[in-house]
Every structure is written in structure tokens, then in C-alpha cells.
Design a protein around this motif. Structure first.
Motif, PDB file in Angstrom:
ATOM      1  N   LYS A 127     -25.901  10.978   7.269  1.00  0.00           N
ATOM      2  CA  LYS A 127     -26.383   9.595   7.356  1.00  0.00           C
ATOM      3  C   LYS A 127     -25.250   8.613   7.065  1.00  0.00           C
ATOM      4  N   THR A 128     -24.572   8.837   5.952  1.00  0.00           N
ATOM      5  CA  THR A 128     -23.519   7.910   5.548  1.00  0.00           C
ATOM      6  C   THR A 128     -22.347   7.961   6.525  1.00  0.00           C
ATOM      7  N   THR A 129     -22.037   9.142   7.027  1.00  0.00           N
ATOM      8  CA  THR A 129     -20.943   9.250   8.002  1.00  0.00           C
ATOM      9  C   THR A 129     -21.263   8.420   9.238  1.00  0.00           C
ATOM     10  N   LEU A 130     -22.493   8.529   9.710  1.00  0.00           N
ATOM     11  CA  LEU A 130     -22.904   7.769  10.901  1.00  0.00           C
ATOM     12  C   LEU A 130     -22.727   6.271  10.661  1.00  0.00           C
ATOM     13  N   ILE A 131     -23.220   5.805   9.531  1.00  0.00           N
ATOM     14  CA  ILE A 131     -23.094   4.385   9.196  1.00  0.00           C
ATOM     15  C   ILE A 131     -21.628   3.983   9.054  1.00  0.00           C
ATOM     16  N   SER A 132     -20.856   4.843   8.393  1.00  0.00           N
ATOM     17  CA  SER A 132     -19.442   4.522   8.165  1.00  0.00           C
ATOM     18  C   SER A 132     -18.705   4.329   9.484  1.00  0.00           C
ATOM     19  N   ILE A 133     -19.025   5.140  10.474  1.00  0.00           N
ATOM     20  CA  ILE A 133     -18.337   5.008  11.759  1.00  0.00           C
ATOM     21  C   ILE A 133     -18.760   3.711  12.450  1.00  0.00           C
ATOM     22  N   ILE A 134     -20.043   3.413  12.409  1.00  0.00           N
ATOM     23  CA  ILE A 134     -20.511   2.184  13.064  1.00  0.00           C
ATOM     24  C   ILE A 134     -19.863   0.960  12.411  1.00  0.00           C
ATOM     25  N   CYS A 135     -19.708   1.015  11.083  1.00  0.00           N
ATOM     26  CA  CYS A 135     -19.184  -0.144  10.352  1.00  0.00           C
ATOM     27  C   CYS A 135     -17.654  -0.191  10.290  1.00  0.00           C
ATOM     28  N   GLY A 136     -17.001   0.890  10.661  1.00  0.00           N
ATOM     29  CA  GLY A 136     -15.537   0.861  10.682  1.00  0.00           C
ATOM     30  C   GLY A 136     -14.852   1.509   9.494  1.00  0.00           C
ATOM     31  N   LEU A 137     -15.617   2.149   8.618  1.00  0.00           N
ATOM     32  CA  LEU A 137     -14.999   2.790   7.456  1.00  0.00           C
ATOM     33  C   LEU A 137     -14.404   4.137   7.831  1.00  0.00           C
ATOM     34  N   SER A 138     -14.923   4.735   8.886  1.00  0.00           N
ATOM     35  CA  SER A 138     -14.421   6.025   9.348  1.00  0.00           C
ATOM     36  C   SER A 138     -14.140   5.922  10.836  1.00  0.00           C
ATOM     37  N   MET A 139     -13.257   6.766  11.317  1.00  0.00           N
ATOM     38  CA  MET A 139     -12.974   6.791  12.743  1.00  0.00           C
ATOM     39  C   MET A 139     -13.756   7.937  13.377  1.00  0.00           C
ATOM     40  N   PRO A 140     -14.341   7.719  14.573  1.00  0.00           N
ATOM     41  CA  PRO A 140     -15.053   8.814  15.230  1.00  0.00           C
ATOM     42  C   PRO A 140     -14.072   9.869  15.754  1.00  0.00           C
ATOM     43  N   GLY A 167       0.333   1.422  -3.787  1.00  0.00           N
ATOM     44  CA  GLY A 167      -1.095   1.266  -4.084  1.00  0.00           C
ATOM     45  C   GLY A 167      -1.974   2.061  -3.133  1.00  0.00           C
ATOM     46  N   ILE A 168      -1.565   2.146  -1.882  1.00  0.00           N
ATOM     47  CA  ILE A 168      -2.344   2.924  -0.914  1.00  0.00           C
ATOM     48  C   ILE A 168      -2.161   4.420  -1.172  1.00  0.00           C
ATOM     49  N   TRP A 169      -0.929   4.788  -1.531  1.00  0.00           N
ATOM     50  CA  TRP A 169      -0.627   6.198  -1.748  1.00  0.00           C
ATOM     51  C   TRP A 169      -1.255   6.735  -3.045  1.00  0.00           C
ATOM     52  N   ALA A 170      -1.266   5.917  -4.101  1.00  0.00           N
ATOM     53  CA  ALA A 170      -1.644   6.405  -5.428  1.00  0.00           C
ATOM     54  C   ALA A 170      -3.097   6.860  -5.487  1.00  0.00           C
ATOM     55  N   GLN A 196       3.736   0.330   9.266  1.00  0.00           N
ATOM     56  CA  GLN A 196       3.360   0.569  10.657  1.00  0.00           C
ATOM     57  C   GLN A 196       2.705   1.955  10.774  1.00  0.00           C
ATOM     58  N   TRP A 197       3.328   2.911  10.111  1.00  0.00           N
ATOM     59  CA  TRP A 197       2.816   4.285  10.145  1.00  0.00           C
ATOM     60  C   TRP A 197       1.444   4.361   9.459  1.00  0.00           C
ATOM     61  N   ILE A 198       1.319   3.641   8.342  1.00  0.00           N
ATOM     62  CA  ILE A 198       0.028   3.634   7.632  1.00  0.00           C
ATOM     63  C   ILE A 198      -1.055   3.014   8.516  1.00  0.00           C
ATOM     64  N   PHE A 199      -0.710   1.925   9.202  1.00  0.00           N
ATOM     65  CA  PHE A 199      -1.688   1.270  10.082  1.00  0.00           C
ATOM     66  C   PHE A 199      -2.153   2.236  11.149  1.00  0.00           C
ATOM     67  N   ARG A 200      -1.167   2.937  11.731  1.00  0.00           N
ATOM     68  CA  ARG A 200      -1.473   3.784  12.876  1.00  0.00           C
ATOM     69  C   ARG A 200      -2.363   4.954  12.480  1.00  0.00           C
ATOM     70  N   THR A 201      -2.076   5.534  11.319  1.00  0.00           N
ATOM     71  CA  THR A 201      -2.784   6.766  10.960  1.00  0.00           C
ATOM     72  C   THR A 201      -3.997   6.504  10.079  1.00  0.00           C
ATOM     73  N   GLY A 202      -4.104   5.283   9.541  1.00  0.00           N
ATOM     74  CA  GLY A 202      -5.201   5.003   8.603  1.00  0.00           C
ATOM     75  C   GLY A 202      -5.014   5.750   7.295  1.00  0.00           C
TER      76      GLY A 202
END
Lengths: 253, 308
Positions: free
Chosen positions: B44-57, A158-161, A242-248
Motif C-alpha cells: 500500500k505504502t509503496t504504491l502511494i510513495s510512487i504516485i507521490c514521488g517518494l519512490s521511483m517505479p 548530510g545526504i550520505w550520513a 549531479q550524480w546524486i540528482f541522477r541516481t536519487g
């Protein structure tokens, strides 16, 4: 641990099953009943016993496995794929939950659904054939471990698709051939030696064989090896996650 | 006033090499409404996404309530509510269930009385048992706000809350946000409707191409950059601008039908009387007179345009 979140995800997913009762429960039960009618009763009555049990009884563990595998993979996959598809996954990613909690919620729900359906099919089977379960606890253990393992694989799919086609690829195109060729409908001693050897490369063989042993104490491979193989699959699933967690991977950019 | 959100030297480069944020620093004060203004694709959305955790800085740090958004995400995300830009809803769920789910997901014990109050505040109470797909776009947007409020956040991010929402609903949304501020919630909204920022915000930040060009009090920004303009509609077109008027900074439109005088911004104040007296003295007749204050939109266009 954010238990409230695990509970929220788990209950949400179980509600989804209730809402789609027809598709989630009735449909696999009807499909499996058809197998029993065709293979167990109609054709099966003309087939000799296999390993000392009637053909209908022989195929029961394989049929339960077939349903359990495809249900767990599908449910595990759709559970996380659907929020990705609709975009509601934003909420899960911005909630104070770790990937471990997300997995426990989704995989737990998918495995529960698979188990419920598996048990319903077991009950259905009792209408068609004479069932005998020598090792009920071992049987349950096999079911639970298989359900968790394959719900986890489903979650990974599901994550990959990226689309519905990829989502259905494994449950539709990979699971049925592996199950059919994994000794669900025959014992692999019936095969020529070469194909019997090839069958040992099929992971499903170990699941079906071990599961069948818990019913009738007959098996293609030693049941301990079967349990060992499930442990191997479970480990593979853990490592991938584990790998998915680490890399997002495919979740967090 | 203390900062509830602190952004330090934040950068974000996506896997495809696109640099969405180029070293952003921003302090968001507790209890304020901050509008982040910028064209599409500004970050704008990137900034918000990072603050909220949807993206990694990629580099830099973000603190929410003093906690790091990456290493202490459990603490920061409990403080934050997010209303996304897209109308992403679980179509088959009921309003009540989806809002309750959000609360649970954030680790809070269920609290039906609170959910009831939120739904009533957002005029969704009557619709609590309806499936989301039965709701209009404006209602879905309010459901997303209800979901974001279900765990009682201290900071609410609204990513383009009124995009594609009709004027009346937009007004309603503004009122709802205003009420939130009264409860002490800090609100950060992104928008490319300048009108919206002008109407609601205490402070305005302007983002362009991954850089925060400025953050200022709305009033100060308008005072500093705001200009006034006097326009005179002439009875008969003028061929040339009399020198006496040119000396006062008055200009003539190309068609010769209007005289324009810009003032405000400190310089040139108090000259309107002089301009009018000179027009009179030159014997120029005019049919109409208007003055206009430049809006945030003009300021924005000049700001973004100047650095383009």
C-alpha cells in the motif's frame, strides 16, 4: 524554477538559525575570541611578526576560514540530514521541486549563515588586532565562493550520513586538522622543506593562503592558484551533486 | 466519471530484490473516496510513495490529472497532497509556520486567509502559535493533514490516517475527511482497519503481496460477498442434526448447542421461514435467535485467506 519553494526552504532554514542563535552564532564567536586572546594577545605578543604583520593579524584570516569551513559544512549537513532523520523529508521529496531547487534553498541558507558568522568574527577580530584589508572585494569573493563550496560539501555529507556520528565526522575530525595544518597559524616557509611540500596536498592551504593575500598581500601560494583551487572544489561539488540528482542516492528509493 | 489517477502495469522492485508491486493497474475516479485495504507489507505504502514521488517505479506508468508522475512531476505533485503514515513533524516549528512552509514548498504564493480556514476546519486555530512538540498525537496528525491541504490539492493521499489514534479521534478524522470530499477533493486512504474502509469509502481496493486483488464499489462488494447468518440458541443440546434440517443447509455447532443457517448471496433466500417451521416441527426448543450480516472484515479475511 519553483522560486516560491526555494524561498520557503531558504527562509525556513534561516528561521532555524534564529531559533538556535546561541548555538549558531554566539558559540563560534566565543570560540574564535578565545583563539584571539590565547594566540593573538597572550602568546602572540611574544612572537615576532610573520611576513611583516603582527601574529594576531596574521592568524585572523585562518581563524575566519576555520569557522567558515566548519560552519558551512555543519549547517549544510544538518539542514538536509535533520529532515531525513525526523522523516519530514517526505514533504520535500513529494513537492513539485527539483533537486536543483532543493540545493539552492539549503546550500544558499547554509552559505548565508556561514558568511554572517564569518563577518561577525571579522568584526570581532578588529577588537583584538589591527586589521588591514588590501582587497576587500577579493576577500568577499573568497568568502562567498568558499561558503558556497563547503555548504555544498556539507549538503552532500548530510545526504550520505546515516547517523549523527557520520554527520559530525567531517566537521569535527577532518576540518580542524586540515585547517591547523593548512597554514592558519604559521606560514609554511617555517616548515622543513619536506613538510612544506606535503602541505601543498592540503586543500585548506589554498583557501587560507588566498584569503590571507586579500588582507595583507602575503601568501604561501599564488592567489590565482588559490582561486583556481576553489573553482576545482566547486566543480567537484557540482559533479557529486549531479550524480546524486541522477541516481536519487539515499533520498529516493 | 473521469480518472484523476491512472496506474498502469506498475511494478516496483527494491534494491534488495524485494518485489513490492507486481503489475498494479488502478483507475481512481475524480471525487471519490477509495480505500486501499491490505495487511502490513502488502504494498500500500509503496504504491502511494510512487504516485507521490517518494519512490521511483521500476516499470509501468502513473498519470495524475493526465500528467506522468516522473517526467511531469511538477504538474502532478501540485495536484497531490500527502499525509504520511508516521507522525513526522518538525518538533520545534509552530503550527502556523509549518503549514505555511508546505504551501510555499509547493510553489504557491502565501495566502494567510486560506491557511486560517484550513486550521479552523481542523480545529487547530487555537494552537497556531504552539510548537508542534507541545501538541498531542491526534493534533499532530491533523497538522499533517493541514500541511497536505495547504497548497489546495485535488487528490489527497492518507497513509493509515488513524493508525494509533483513539476511537473518538478516529471519528473526528472521518468527519474531517468527509468534509473534504464535499469540496470535491479525491481521497485515497490506506488502512488495515476494515471498519474504517467500511465507514468511509465509496470503493475498496484490496492489496495483497504486491497485487491488487480487486477494486469494487463498497456496496457491490458487500452485496456480492456478504452473507447473512441465522443462529438459534438451543434450550437443550442436540446429539445429532435432524435430516430435515440438514437438507435445508442448517448445521449444528460441535457442542450441539446452536443451529446455524447461512443465507444471502442470492442462494437460500426466503428459507428462514422454512427453517424455523422445520425446527418447530422437529420439536426443538430454542431460547434465542440472532441474525448477523458478515462485515467487510469477514469478506476480507476470506478473500486474502483464499489466495494465501
Amino acid at each position: 524554477m519553483n522560486w516560491e519553494a526555494i524561498k520557503a526552504i531558504y527562509l525556513f532554514e534561516m528561521m532555524r538559525m534564529k531559533r538556535t542563535l546561541l548555538q549558531s552564532v554566539i558559540s563560534p564567536v566565543i570560540t574564535t575570541s578565545l583563539y584571539f586572546i590565547v594566540f593573538g594577545t597572550a602568546i602572540g605578543s611574544r612572537i615576532n611578526e610573520v611576513g611583516g604583520v603582527s601574529y594576531g593579524a596574521f592568524i585572523t584570516p585562518g581563524l575566519i576560514m576555520l569557522t567558515l569551513l566548519s560552519q558551512c559544512i555543519s549547517n549544510g549537513a544538518i539542514g538536509i540530514y535533520f529532515p531525513k532523520f525526523t522523516g519530514t523529508v517526505y514533504e520535500i521529496l513529494s513537492a513539485p521541486v527539483s533537486m536543483v531547487e532543493i540545493v539552492i534553498g539549503y546550500v544558499g541558507a547554509a552559505a548565508s549563515k556561514g558568511l554572517i558568522i564569518g563577518l561577525i568574527i571579522l568584526a570581532t577580530a578588529a577588537f583584538f588586532v589591527d586589521l588591514r584589508i588590501e582587497h576587500p572585494f577579493l576577500m568577499l569573493l573568497f568568502m562567498v565562493l568558499t561558503a558556497i563550496t563547503f555548504s555544498m560539501f556539507g549538503f552532500i555529507i548530510g545526504i550520505w550520513a546515516d547517523n549523527f556520528e557520520q554527520l559530525n565526522l567531517v566537521p569535527m575530525l577532518v576540518v580542524p586538522p586540515l585547517t591547523f595544518l593548512g597554514g592558519s597559524f604559521y606560514s609554511i616557509d617555517m616548515l622543513p622543506p619536506f613538510w612544506a611540500a606535503v602541505s601543498h596536498l592540503n586543500p585548506v592551504l589554498y583557501l587560507v593562503s588566498g584569503f590571507r593575500w586579500s588582507f595583507y598581500e602575503i601568501s604561501d601560494v599564488n592567489p590565482l592558484i588559490s582561486l583556481g583551487m576553489i573553482a576545482v572544489f566547486l566543480t567537484i561539488g557540482f559533479c557529486l551533486l549531479q550524480w546524486i540528482f541522477r541516481t536519487g542516492y539515499r533520498l529516493r528509493k | 466519471m473521469s480518472s484523476i489517477v491512472s496506474v498502469h502495469s506498475l511494478t516496483k522492485t527494491y534494491a534488495n530484490g524485494f518485489q513490492a508491486l507486481k503489475g498494479v493497474d488502478l483507475e481512481i475516479r475524480q471525487g471519490e473516496i477509495l480505500a486501499l485495504l491490505g495487511p502490513n507489507g502488502a504494498g500500500k505504502t509503496t504504491l502511494i510513495s510512487i504516485i507521490c514521488g517518494l519512490s521511483m517505479p521500476s516499470s509501468g506508468q502513473v498519470l495524475v490529472g493526465g500528467h506522468d508522475v516522473v517526467s511531469q512531476f511538477r504538474k502532478t505533485r501540485r495536484l497531490i497532497g500527502l499525509v504520511p503514515q508516521e507522525l513526522t513533524t518538525d518538533q520545534f516549528e509552530t503550527v502556523w509556520n509549518t503549514v505555511s512552509f508546505s504551501r510555499g514548498l509547493h510553489g504557491e504564493k502565501s495566502n494567510p486567509a486560506l491557511i486560517e480556514r484550513i486550521l479552523k476546519d481542523l480545529s487547530l486555530w487555537e494552537k497556531r502559535d504552539n510548537k508542534l512538540r507541545e501538541l498531542s498525537g491526534g493534533m499532530k496528525r491533523r497538522v499533517l493533514i493541514a500541511k497536505a491541504l495547504a497548497h489546495e490539492p485535488r487528490v489527497l493521499f492518507l497513509d493509515e490516517p488513524t493508525a494509533g489514534v483513539d476511537v473518538e479521534l478516529r471519528r473526528g478524522m472521518w468527519t474531517a475527511i468527509d468534509r473534504l470530499r464535499e469540496t470535491g477533493v479525491t481521497v485515497i486512504l490506506t488502512t488495515h482497519y476494515i471498519e474504517e474502509a467500511e465507514e468511509m469509502a465509496d470503493r475498496i481496493g484490496v492489496i495483497r503481496a504486491g497485487e491488487l486483488l480487486l477494486v469494487e464499489e463498497k456496496k457491490a462488494l458487500m452485496d456480492k460477498l456478504g452473507r447473512k447468518q441465522l443462529r438459534l440458541e438451543l434450550k437443550a443440546p442436540l446429539a445429532v442434526l435432524p435430516q430435515s434440517l440438514g437438507a435445508l443447509g442448517v448445521s449444528l455447532t460441535p457442542d450441539g448447542r446452536q443451529l446455524v443457517h447461512e443465507y444471502g448471496n442470492g442462494a437460500g433466500d426466503g428459507r428462514i421461514g422454512q427453517v424455523l417451521a422445520t425446527v418447530e416441527a422437529e420439536g426443538i426448543a430454542f431460547t434465542d435467535l440472532s441474525t448477523r450480516q458478515s462485515s467487510l472484515e469477514d469478506i476480507f479475511v476470506s478473500l486474502v485467506g483464499a489466495r494465501a
